[in-house]
Motif scaffolding. Structure first.
Motif, PDB file in Angstrom:
ATOM      1  N   LEU A   1       3.501  -2.007   8.708  1.00  0.00           N
ATOM      2  CA  LEU A   1       4.624  -2.185   9.679  1.00  0.00           C
ATOM      3  C   LEU A   1       5.061  -3.606   9.182  1.00  0.00           C
ATOM      4  O   LEU A   1       4.153  -4.573   8.906  1.00  0.00           O
ATOM      5  CB  LEU A   1       4.348  -2.216  10.967  1.00  0.00           C
ATOM      6  N   PRO A   2       6.308  -3.955   9.191  1.00  0.00           N
ATOM      7  CA  PRO A   2       7.059  -5.340   8.740  1.00  0.00           C
ATOM      8  C   PRO A   2       6.705  -6.364   9.641  1.00  0.00           C
ATOM      9  O   PRO A   2       6.915  -6.088  10.923  1.00  0.00           O
ATOM     10  CB  PRO A   2       8.535  -5.177   8.625  1.00  0.00           C
ATOM     11  N   SER A   3       6.291  -7.541   9.323  1.00  0.00           N
ATOM     12  CA  SER A   3       6.303  -8.896  10.260  1.00  0.00           C
ATOM     13  C   SER A   3       5.575  -8.703  11.324  1.00  0.00           C
ATOM     14  O   SER A   3       5.513  -9.406  12.166  1.00  0.00           O
ATOM     15  CB  SER A   3       7.589  -9.077  10.802  1.00  0.00           C
TER      16      SER A   3
ATOM     17  N   THR B   1       0.602  -1.198  -0.068  1.00  0.00           N
ATOM     18  CA  THR B   1      -0.043   0.083   0.095  1.00  0.00           C
ATOM     19  C   THR B   1       0.800   1.341   0.006  1.00  0.00           C
ATOM     20  O   THR B   1       1.897   1.253   0.946  1.00  0.00           O
ATOM     21  CB  THR B   1      -0.984   0.089   1.257  1.00  0.00           C
ATOM     22  N   LYS B   2       0.696   2.063  -1.014  1.00  0.00           N
ATOM     23  CA  LYS B   2       1.614   3.185  -1.003  1.00  0.00           C
ATOM     24  C   LYS B   2       0.870   4.488  -0.420  1.00  0.00           C
ATOM     25  O   LYS B   2      -0.247   4.653  -0.663  1.00  0.00           O
ATOM     26  CB  LYS B   2       1.552   3.960  -2.684  1.00  0.00           C
ATOM     27  N   VAL B   3       1.816   5.084   0.549  1.00  0.00           N
ATOM     28  CA  VAL B   3       1.268   6.019   1.395  1.00  0.00           C
ATOM     29  C   VAL B   3       2.202   7.211   1.115  1.00  0.00           C
ATOM     30  O   VAL B   3       3.347   7.112   1.460  1.00  0.00           O
ATOM     31  CB  VAL B   3       0.997   5.493   2.857  1.00  0.00           C
ATOM     32  N   SER B   4       1.374   8.406   0.898  1.00  0.00           N
ATOM     33  CA  SER B   4       2.366   9.519   0.788  1.00  0.00           C
ATOM     34  C   SER B   4       1.716  10.624   1.542  1.00  0.00           C
ATOM     35  O   SER B   4       0.689  10.674   1.818  1.00  0.00           O
ATOM     36  CB  SER B   4       2.448   9.843  -0.695  1.00  0.00           C
ATOM     37  N   LEU B   5       2.477  11.745   1.965  1.00  0.00           N
ATOM     38  CA  LEU B   5       1.947  12.918   2.437  1.00  0.00           C
ATOM     39  C   LEU B   5       2.446  14.218   1.758  1.00  0.00           C
ATOM     40  O   LEU B   5       3.618  14.340   1.387  1.00  0.00           O
ATOM     41  CB  LEU B   5       2.737  13.066   4.103  1.00  0.00           C
ATOM     42  N   LYS B   6       1.897  15.406   2.018  1.00  0.00           N
ATOM     43  CA  LYS B   6       2.259  16.563   1.583  1.00  0.00           C
ATOM     44  C   LYS B   6       2.368  17.217   2.846  1.00  0.00           C
ATOM     45  O   LYS B   6       1.579  17.720   3.479  1.00  0.00           O
ATOM     46  CB  LYS B   6       1.423  17.264   0.468  1.00  0.00           C
ATOM     47  N   LEU B   7       3.654  17.754   3.125  1.00  0.00           N
ATOM     48  CA  LEU B   7       4.370  18.453   4.376  1.00  0.00           C
ATOM     49  C   LEU B   7       4.216  19.897   3.738  1.00  0.00           C
ATOM     50  O   LEU B   7       4.655  20.447   2.779  1.00  0.00           O
ATOM     51  CB  LEU B   7       5.658  17.920   4.595  1.00  0.00           C
ATOM     52  N   LEU B   8       3.753  20.641   4.854  1.00  0.00           N
ATOM     53  CA  LEU B   8       3.752  22.001   4.820  1.00  0.00           C
ATOM     54  C   LEU B   8       4.992  22.547   5.599  1.00  0.00           C
ATOM     55  O   LEU B   8       4.898  22.305   6.921  1.00  0.00           O
ATOM     56  CB  LEU B   8       2.586  22.871   4.986  1.00  0.00           C
ATOM     57  N   ILE B   9       5.873  23.172   5.163  1.00  0.00           N
ATOM     58  CA  ILE B   9       7.262  23.278   5.951  1.00  0.00           C
ATOM     59  C   ILE B   9       7.623  24.975   6.149  1.00  0.00           C
ATOM     60  O   ILE B   9       7.598  25.501   5.198  1.00  0.00           O
ATOM     61  CB  ILE B   9       8.374  22.680   5.418  1.00  0.00           C
TER      62      ILE B   9
ATOM     63  N   ILE C   1       9.221   1.297   4.586  1.00  0.00           N
ATOM     64  CA  ILE C   1       9.235   0.654   5.823  1.00  0.00           C
ATOM     65  C   ILE C   1      10.308   1.576   6.889  1.00  0.00           C
ATOM     66  O   ILE C   1       9.807   1.540   8.034  1.00  0.00           O
ATOM     67  CB  ILE C   1       9.971  -0.861   5.744  1.00  0.00           C
ATOM     68  N   ASP C   2      11.268   2.198   6.385  1.00  0.00           N
ATOM     69  CA  ASP C   2      12.064   2.961   7.526  1.00  0.00           C
ATOM     70  C   ASP C   2      11.383   4.094   7.846  1.00  0.00           C
ATOM     71  O   ASP C   2      11.321   4.594   9.213  1.00  0.00           O
ATOM     72  CB  ASP C   2      13.229   3.365   6.539  1.00  0.00           C
ATOM     73  N   GLU C   3      10.633   4.908   7.094  1.00  0.00           N
ATOM     74  CA  GLU C   3       9.745   5.938   7.705  1.00  0.00           C
ATOM     75  C   GLU C   3       8.672   5.401   8.512  1.00  0.00           C
ATOM     76  O   GLU C   3       8.410   6.202   9.377  1.00  0.00           O
ATOM     77  CB  GLU C   3       8.974   6.722   6.503  1.00  0.00           C
ATOM     78  N   VAL C   4       8.160   4.302   8.213  1.00  0.00           N
ATOM     79  CA  VAL C   4       7.063   3.697   8.878  1.00  0.00           C
ATOM     80  C   VAL C   4       7.427   3.444  10.399  1.00  0.00           C
ATOM     81  O   VAL C   4       6.819   3.855  11.382  1.00  0.00           O
ATOM     82  CB  VAL C   4       6.378   2.710   8.354  1.00  0.00           C
ATOM     83  N   LEU C   5       8.616   2.812  10.432  1.00  0.00           N
ATOM     84  CA  LEU C   5       9.406   2.419  11.790  1.00  0.00           C
ATOM     85  C   LEU C   5       9.576   3.663  12.526  1.00  0.00           C
ATOM     86  O   LEU C   5       9.345   3.959  13.827  1.00  0.00           O
ATOM     87  CB  LEU C   5      10.573   1.490  11.459  1.00  0.00           C
ATOM     88  N   SER C   6      10.324   4.729  11.917  1.00  0.00           N
ATOM     89  CA  SER C   6      10.502   5.702  12.392  1.00  0.00           C
ATOM     90  C   SER C   6       9.482   6.573  13.132  1.00  0.00           C
ATOM     91  O   SER C   6       9.501   7.187  14.262  1.00  0.00           O
ATOM     92  CB  SER C   6      11.314   6.784  11.582  1.00  0.00           C
ATOM     93  N   LEU C   7       8.242   6.605  12.373  1.00  0.00           N
ATOM     94  CA  LEU C   7       7.460   7.390  12.995  1.00  0.00           C
ATOM     95  C   LEU C   7       6.604   6.459  14.114  1.00  0.00           C
ATOM     96  O   LEU C   7       6.234   7.355  15.216  1.00  0.00           O
ATOM     97  CB  LEU C   7       5.996   7.241  11.809  1.00  0.00           C
ATOM     98  N   LEU C   8       6.620   5.306  14.197  1.00  0.00           N
ATOM     99  CA  LEU C   8       6.317   4.525  15.377  1.00  0.00           C
ATOM    100  C   LEU C   8       7.329   4.702  16.389  1.00  0.00           C
ATOM    101  O   LEU C   8       6.736   4.885  17.747  1.00  0.00           O
ATOM    102  CB  LEU C   8       6.172   2.819  14.883  1.00  0.00           C
ATOM    103  N   GLU C   9       8.348   4.578  16.201  1.00  0.00           N
ATOM    104  CA  GLU C   9       9.405   5.074  17.210  1.00  0.00           C
ATOM    105  C   GLU C   9       9.308   6.380  17.893  1.00  0.00           C
ATOM    106  O   GLU C   9       9.491   6.687  18.960  1.00  0.00           O
ATOM    107  CB  GLU C   9      11.040   4.853  16.885  1.00  0.00           C
ATOM    108  N   VAL C  10       9.163   7.364  17.210  1.00  0.00           N
ATOM    109  CA  VAL C  10       9.178   8.816  17.220  1.00  0.00           C
ATOM    110  C   VAL C  10       7.930   9.184  18.128  1.00  0.00           C
ATOM    111  O   VAL C  10       7.731   9.952  19.113  1.00  0.00           O
ATOM    112  CB  VAL C  10       9.393   9.720  16.317  1.00  0.00           C
ATOM    113  N   SER C  11       6.799   8.466  17.579  1.00  0.00           N
ATOM    114  CA  SER C  11       5.532   8.999  18.381  1.00  0.00           C
ATOM    115  C   SER C  11       5.625   8.464  19.836  1.00  0.00           C
ATOM    116  O   SER C  11       4.657   9.017  20.414  1.00  0.00           O
ATOM    117  CB  SER C  11       4.562   8.279  17.520  1.00  0.00           C
ATOM    118  N   LEU C  12       6.494   7.801  20.295  1.00  0.00           N
ATOM    119  CA  LEU C  12       6.352   7.117  21.741  1.00  0.00           C
ATOM    120  C   LEU C  12       7.064   8.101  22.637  1.00  0.00           C
ATOM    121  O   LEU C  12       7.215   8.190  23.547  1.00  0.00           O
ATOM    122  CB  LEU C  12       6.922   5.684  21.771  1.00  0.00           C
ATOM    123  N   LYS C  13       7.897   8.736  21.875  1.00  0.00           N
ATOM    124  CA  LYS C  13       8.846   9.746  22.731  1.00  0.00           C
ATOM    125  C   LYS C  13       8.780  11.549  22.426  1.00  0.00           C
ATOM    126  O   LYS C  13       9.764  12.225  22.941  1.00  0.00           O
ATOM    127  CB  LYS C  13      10.191   9.378  22.957  1.00  0.00           C
ATOM    128  N   SER C  14       8.179  11.887  21.418  1.00  0.00           N
ATOM    129  CA  SER C  14       8.186  13.306  20.533  1.00  0.00           C
ATOM    130  C   SER C  14       6.553  13.732  20.431  1.00  0.00           C
ATOM    131  O   SER C  14       6.019  12.888  20.303  1.00  0.00           O
ATOM    132  CB  SER C  14       9.228  13.218  19.576  1.00  0.00           C
TER     133      SER C  14
END
Length: 235
Positions: A96-98, A4-12, A206-219
């Protein structure tokens, strides 16, 4: 399962080096909502290699290293190390993988007595009323909105409707997107120079998805930390 392809448009905000918010479709919103359904054991396993904060990583490793001779014969370590995520009525594809999903089909049993009012989740049980084996399988119906008479249903699945664009804040707060809300946020963030605003489309692997999961727990600045972190490192 198809990718499943997921994309975001960021306003920076380039001057402030921060993500003000992201424009997202239902795929991304369904994904971040589904994070709340993940068992703690699954989150810990996925983030072990990312130096997960706290002591859950140590707890996880201790269970891994514990010999099976100390585990109750009717228990399995894998139910703790790799717990399955229940498939809900929302039917959200897990990015998320696995991550294994468990079927909601549940077996229940009764004894052969016609008037018996007891059921069991194991065919080895004996009826507490008559003592007979409870080995006659019954059909279990999982609750879902589609099972309710006259309930409206949607073929698109997920948690949110797909005809709307959503605004996802840096701390993952979600709200419907609108022009007025966008202007209000620019004022709230004290953005006066519109030339400092940049749009950037990012794809989630996968890298971005895992990072989102990780960072959401502490930021509370998840989108900035995940998608602008490398830009900061290069400066």
């Amino acid at each position: 399962m198809a990718e499943t392809k997921v994309s975001l448009k960021l306003l920076i905000d380039k001057k402030g080096h921060r993500v003000l918010f992201a424009e997202a479709d239902k795929k991304f919103v369904d994904f971040i909502f589904s994070i709340l359904t993940l068992p703690v054991g699954t989150v810990t396993r996925l983030l072990q290699k990312k130096n997960m904060a706290g002591c859950l990583g140590s707890l996880y490793k201790s269970i891994e290293n514990l010999s099976d001779i100390y585990i109750q014969p009717d228990q399995d370590k894998m139910s703790l190390l790799k717990p399955k995520v229940a498939i809900s009525g929302a039917k959200v594809p897990l990015l998320l993988p696995s991550v294994e999903q468990s079927c909601t089909d549940r077996k229940i049993y009764r004894c052969g007595s016609y008037n018996c009012q007891f059921v069991a989740n194991d065919s080895r049980a004996n009826c507490p009323s008559c003592g007979k084996p409870m080995n006659i399988e019954q059909f279990y119906v999982e609750y879902a909105p589609s099972n309710i008479i006259n309930a409206s249903s949607s073929s698109e699945g997920g948690y949110v409707k797909g005809v709307i664009t959503y605004m996802v804040m840096d701390d993952l707060e979600v709200k419907p997107m609108s022009t007025i809300s966008s202007i209000t946020l620019l004022t709230k963030f004290n953005v006066r120079d519109l030339g400092s605003i940049e749009e950037k489309v990012v794809d989630l692997g996968i890298d971005e998805v895992l990072s989102l999961l990780e960072v959401s727990l502490k930021s509370i600045t998840v989108l900035t930390d995940v998608f602008l972190r490398n830009d900061t490192d290069e400066e």
